[in-house]
Design a protein around this motif. Structure first.
Motif, PDB file in Angstrom:
ATOM      1  N   SER A  92       0.641  -1.403   0.006  1.00 15.12           N
ATOM      2  CA  SER A  92       0.449   0.063   0.310  1.00 15.12           C
ATOM      3  C   SER A  92       0.789   1.092   0.001  1.00 15.12           C
ATOM      4  O   SER A  92       1.985   1.701   0.264  1.00 15.12           O
ATOM      5  CB  SER A  92      -0.834   0.023   1.018  1.00 15.12           C
ATOM      6  OG  SER A  92      -0.263  -0.330   2.285  1.00 15.12           O
ATOM      7  N   ALA A  93      -0.081   2.615  -0.596  1.00 10.38           N
ATOM      8  CA  ALA A  93       0.972   3.936  -0.282  1.00 10.38           C
ATOM      9  C   ALA A  93       0.228   4.838  -0.630  1.00 10.38           C
ATOM     10  O   ALA A  93      -1.131   4.708  -0.937  1.00 10.38           O
ATOM     11  CB  ALA A  93       1.889   4.062  -1.819  1.00 10.38           C
ATOM     12  N   VAL A  94       0.206   5.923  -0.303  1.00 17.37           N
ATOM     13  CA  VAL A  94      -0.658   7.256   0.028  1.00 17.37           C
ATOM     14  C   VAL A  94       0.083   7.997  -1.168  1.00 17.37           C
ATOM     15  O   VAL A  94       0.733   8.570  -0.084  1.00 17.37           O
ATOM     16  CB  VAL A  94      -1.265   7.816   1.203  1.00 17.37           C
ATOM     17  CG1 VAL A  94      -2.142   8.722   0.941  1.00 17.37           C
ATOM     18  CG2 VAL A  94      -2.067   6.708   2.025  1.00 17.37           C
ATOM     19  N   LEU A  95      -0.744   8.407  -1.571  1.00 18.89           N
ATOM     20  CA  LEU A  95       0.261  10.278  -2.113  1.00 18.89           C
ATOM     21  C   LEU A  95      -1.071  11.267  -1.535  1.00 18.89           C
ATOM     22  O   LEU A  95      -2.221  11.179  -1.373  1.00 18.89           O
ATOM     23  CB  LEU A  95      -0.401   9.910  -3.826  1.00 18.89           C
ATOM     24  CG  LEU A  95      -0.072   9.127  -4.539  1.00 18.89           C
ATOM     25  CD1 LEU A  95      -0.743   8.534  -5.639  1.00 18.89           C
ATOM     26  CD2 LEU A  95       1.328   9.406  -4.538  1.00 18.89           C
ATOM     27  N   SER A  96      -0.559  12.234  -1.492  1.00 16.20           N
ATOM     28  CA  SER A  96      -0.755  13.563  -0.551  1.00 16.20           C
ATOM     29  C   SER A  96      -0.977  14.528  -2.063  1.00 16.20           C
ATOM     30  O   SER A  96      -0.203  14.863  -2.653  1.00 16.20           O
ATOM     31  CB  SER A  96      -0.344  14.055   0.192  1.00 16.20           C
ATOM     32  OG  SER A  96      -0.197  12.832   1.333  1.00 16.20           O
ATOM     33  N   PHE A  97      -2.396  15.500  -2.321  1.00 16.36           N
ATOM     34  CA  PHE A  97      -2.283  16.545  -3.033  1.00 16.36           C
ATOM     35  C   PHE A  97      -1.992  17.609  -2.219  1.00 16.36           C
ATOM     36  O   PHE A  97      -3.098  17.710  -1.070  1.00 16.36           O
ATOM     37  CB  PHE A  97      -3.180  16.558  -3.330  1.00 16.36           C
ATOM     38  CG  PHE A  97      -3.046  15.476  -4.589  1.00 16.36           C
ATOM     39  CD1 PHE A  97      -2.937  15.651  -5.987  1.00 16.36           C
ATOM     40  CD2 PHE A  97      -3.814  13.703  -3.850  1.00 16.36           C
ATOM     41  CE1 PHE A  97      -2.488  14.121  -6.984  1.00 16.36           C
ATOM     42  CE2 PHE A  97      -3.022  12.820  -4.705  1.00 16.36           C
ATOM     43  CZ  PHE A  97      -2.603  13.274  -6.234  1.00 16.36           C
ATOM     44  N   LYS A  98      -0.828  19.049  -2.203  1.00 19.63           N
ATOM     45  CA  LYS A  98      -1.747  19.497  -1.487  1.00 19.63           C
ATOM     46  C   LYS A  98      -2.174  21.101  -2.718  1.00 19.63           C
ATOM     47  O   LYS A  98      -1.433  21.678  -2.982  1.00 19.63           O
ATOM     48  CB  LYS A  98      -0.117  20.434  -0.434  1.00 19.63           C
ATOM     49  CG  LYS A  98      -0.930  21.225  -0.094  1.00 19.63           C
ATOM     50  CD  LYS A  98       1.444  21.238   0.910  1.00 19.63           C
ATOM     51  CE  LYS A  98       0.772  23.053   1.936  1.00 19.63           C
ATOM     52  NZ  LYS A  98       2.007  22.963   2.666  1.00 19.63           N
ATOM     53  N   ILE A  99      -3.143  21.565  -2.371  1.00 19.85           N
ATOM     54  CA  ILE A  99      -4.083  22.536  -2.543  1.00 19.85           C
ATOM     55  C   ILE A  99      -3.854  24.224  -2.151  1.00 19.85           C
ATOM     56  O   ILE A  99      -4.488  24.159  -1.220  1.00 19.85           O
ATOM     57  CB  ILE A  99      -5.092  21.949  -3.366  1.00 19.85           C
ATOM     58  CG1 ILE A  99      -4.944  20.639  -3.406  1.00 19.85           C
ATOM     59  CG2 ILE A  99      -5.346  22.812  -4.092  1.00 19.85           C
ATOM     60  CD1 ILE A  99      -6.401  20.000  -4.336  1.00 19.85           C
ATOM     61  N   PRO A 100      -3.423  25.122  -3.054  1.00 21.62           N
ATOM     62  CA  PRO A 100      -4.153  26.663  -2.222  1.00 21.62           C
ATOM     63  C   PRO A 100      -5.137  26.829  -2.132  1.00 21.62           C
ATOM     64  O   PRO A 100      -5.990  26.347  -3.440  1.00 21.62           O
ATOM     65  CB  PRO A 100      -3.055  27.337  -2.560  1.00 21.62           C
ATOM     66  CG  PRO A 100      -1.694  25.850  -3.976  1.00 21.62           C
ATOM     67  CD  PRO A 100      -2.621  24.964  -3.890  1.00 21.62           C
ATOM     68  N   LYS A 101      -5.652  27.135  -1.171  1.00 21.47           N
ATOM     69  CA  LYS A 101      -7.277  27.888  -1.235  1.00 21.47           C
ATOM     70  C   LYS A 101      -6.929  28.909  -2.534  1.00 21.47           C
ATOM     71  O   LYS A 101      -8.451  28.814  -2.999  1.00 21.47           O
ATOM     72  CB  LYS A 101      -7.703  27.924   0.454  1.00 21.47           C
ATOM     73  CG  LYS A 101      -7.684  27.534   1.423  1.00 21.47           C
ATOM     74  CD  LYS A 101      -8.456  27.980   2.304  1.00 21.47           C
ATOM     75  CE  LYS A 101      -8.063  27.282   3.864  1.00 21.47           C
ATOM     76  NZ  LYS A 101      -8.815  28.421   4.785  1.00 21.47           N
ATOM     77  N   ASP A 102      -6.570  29.939  -3.014  1.00 23.58           N
ATOM     78  CA  ASP A 102      -6.350  30.416  -3.672  1.00 23.58           C
ATOM     79  C   ASP A 102      -6.940  30.319  -4.663  1.00 23.58           C
ATOM     80  O   ASP A 102      -8.017  30.651  -5.894  1.00 23.58           O
ATOM     81  CB  ASP A 102      -5.836  31.518  -3.890  1.00 23.58           C
ATOM     82  CG  ASP A 102      -6.177  32.987  -2.544  1.00 23.58           C
ATOM     83  OD1 ASP A 102      -6.727  32.584  -2.109  1.00 23.58           O
ATOM     84  OD2 ASP A 102      -5.061  33.515  -1.850  1.00 23.58           O
ATOM     85  N   ASP A 103      -6.035  28.927  -5.189  1.00 21.34           N
ATOM     86  CA  ASP A 103      -6.144  28.182  -6.784  1.00 21.34           C
ATOM     87  C   ASP A 103      -7.358  27.562  -6.381  1.00 21.34           C
ATOM     88  O   ASP A 103      -8.006  27.405  -8.145  1.00 21.34           O
ATOM     89  CB  ASP A 103      -5.438  26.840  -6.645  1.00 21.34           C
ATOM     90  CG  ASP A 103      -3.862  28.109  -6.728  1.00 21.34           C
ATOM     91  OD1 ASP A 103      -3.785  29.228  -7.423  1.00 21.34           O
ATOM     92  OD2 ASP A 103      -2.946  27.112  -7.255  1.00 21.34           O
ATOM     93  N   ILE A 104      -8.568  26.978  -5.561  1.00 19.86           N
ATOM     94  CA  ILE A 104      -9.588  26.257  -5.356  1.00 19.86           C
ATOM     95  C   ILE A 104     -10.274  27.713  -5.944  1.00 19.86           C
ATOM     96  O   ILE A 104     -10.910  27.454  -6.906  1.00 19.86           O
ATOM     97  CB  ILE A 104      -9.816  25.985  -4.405  1.00 19.86           C
ATOM     98  CG1 ILE A 104      -9.157  24.417  -4.368  1.00 19.86           C
ATOM     99  CG2 ILE A 104     -11.388  25.128  -4.390  1.00 19.86           C
ATOM    100  CD1 ILE A 104      -8.708  23.613  -3.223  1.00 19.86           C
ATOM    101  N   ARG A 105     -10.298  28.938  -5.290  1.00 20.09           N
ATOM    102  CA  ARG A 105     -11.487  29.811  -5.042  1.00 20.09           C
ATOM    103  C   ARG A 105     -11.225  30.448  -7.017  1.00 20.09           C
ATOM    104  O   ARG A 105     -12.018  30.788  -7.577  1.00 20.09           O
ATOM    105  CB  ARG A 105     -10.870  30.780  -4.266  1.00 20.09           C
ATOM    106  CG  ARG A 105     -11.524  30.558  -3.273  1.00 20.09           C
ATOM    107  CD  ARG A 105     -11.571  31.879  -2.320  1.00 20.09           C
ATOM    108  NE  ARG A 105     -11.049  31.253  -0.574  1.00 20.09           N
ATOM    109  CZ  ARG A 105     -10.476  31.379   0.233  1.00 20.09           C
ATOM    110  NH1 ARG A 105      -8.848  31.785  -0.413  1.00 20.09           N
ATOM    111  NH2 ARG A 105     -10.409  30.927   1.055  1.00 20.09           N
TER     112      ARG A 105
END
Length: 191
Positions: A92-105
């Motif tokens: 097993s493995a886990v990938l993580s995604f760090k997304i800036p809130k401003d990019d979502i907005r």
């Protein structure tokens, strides 16, 4: 404070307030449980929307995903780890995604969110688990291509999927990236 069930929708609609419980003041962190092989493939080639498991066969609640075919993430790393461990064991493995809130907005992401366990959530999950949402071209009048309407669907997870005759229970949080545009957006933030 508990994790929001609809973190992307909450950011877009500015309902979270500060600080954000999912990843700090300026970012949200999402996790995807998978195998080491698939994690390496994703790191090397990106997320392939054509590899999403399509809902099959229609009417079978056991083989389908809560929100239809998609790339599933969660704000809860422990949940992603647990899912990957159950499915892939020591691989097993886990990938993580760090997304800036401003990019979502600032990105026009179309989000369908379920903020609570209600009839709308139950009906949607039930339809998805019965194969009514597909990545393929429309095969029948009841089939819907969700990716034509939304980039993301997020909300609770269906807890007792292996007991389809029991009242639906829910837990946790999940975000399904269902469109090519949504997946391309997410891919940029792989850490």
């Amino acid at each position: 404070m508990s994790e929001p069930l609809t973190p992307l929708l909450d950011i877009i609609e500015n309902t979270l307030g500060n600080p954000s419980p999912a990843g700090g003041d300026d970012c949200i962190i999402l996790h995807h449980g998978t195998s080491k092989q698939f994690a390496d493939d994703i790191r090397g080639k990106g997320i392939d929307v054509n590899s999403f498991r399509d809902n099959t066969p229609p009417g079978s609640p056991l083989g389908n995903c809560d929100f239809g075919p998609g790339f599933y993430t969660t704000t809860d790393r422990a949940s992603a780890e647990s899912w990957a461990k159950r499915r892939y064991g020591d691989d097993s493995a886990v990938l993580s995604f760090k997304i800036p809130k401003d990019d979502i907005r600032n990105k026009p992401i179309l989000v369908k969110g379920f903020r609570k366990h209600d009839k709308a959530w139950e009906d949607f999950v039930s339809d998805a688990r019965q194969g009514k949402y597909s990545r393929k071209a429309h095969v029948g009048k009841s089939d819907k291509r969700l990716q034509d309407e939304f980039d993301v669907v997020e909300g609770l997870m269906y807890k007792n999927v292996l007991q389809p005759d029991v009242k639906m229970n829910s837990f946790g949080q999940q975000t399904a990236w269902i469109s090519s545009g949504g997946v391309q957006f997410l891919q940029k933030y792989l850490v």
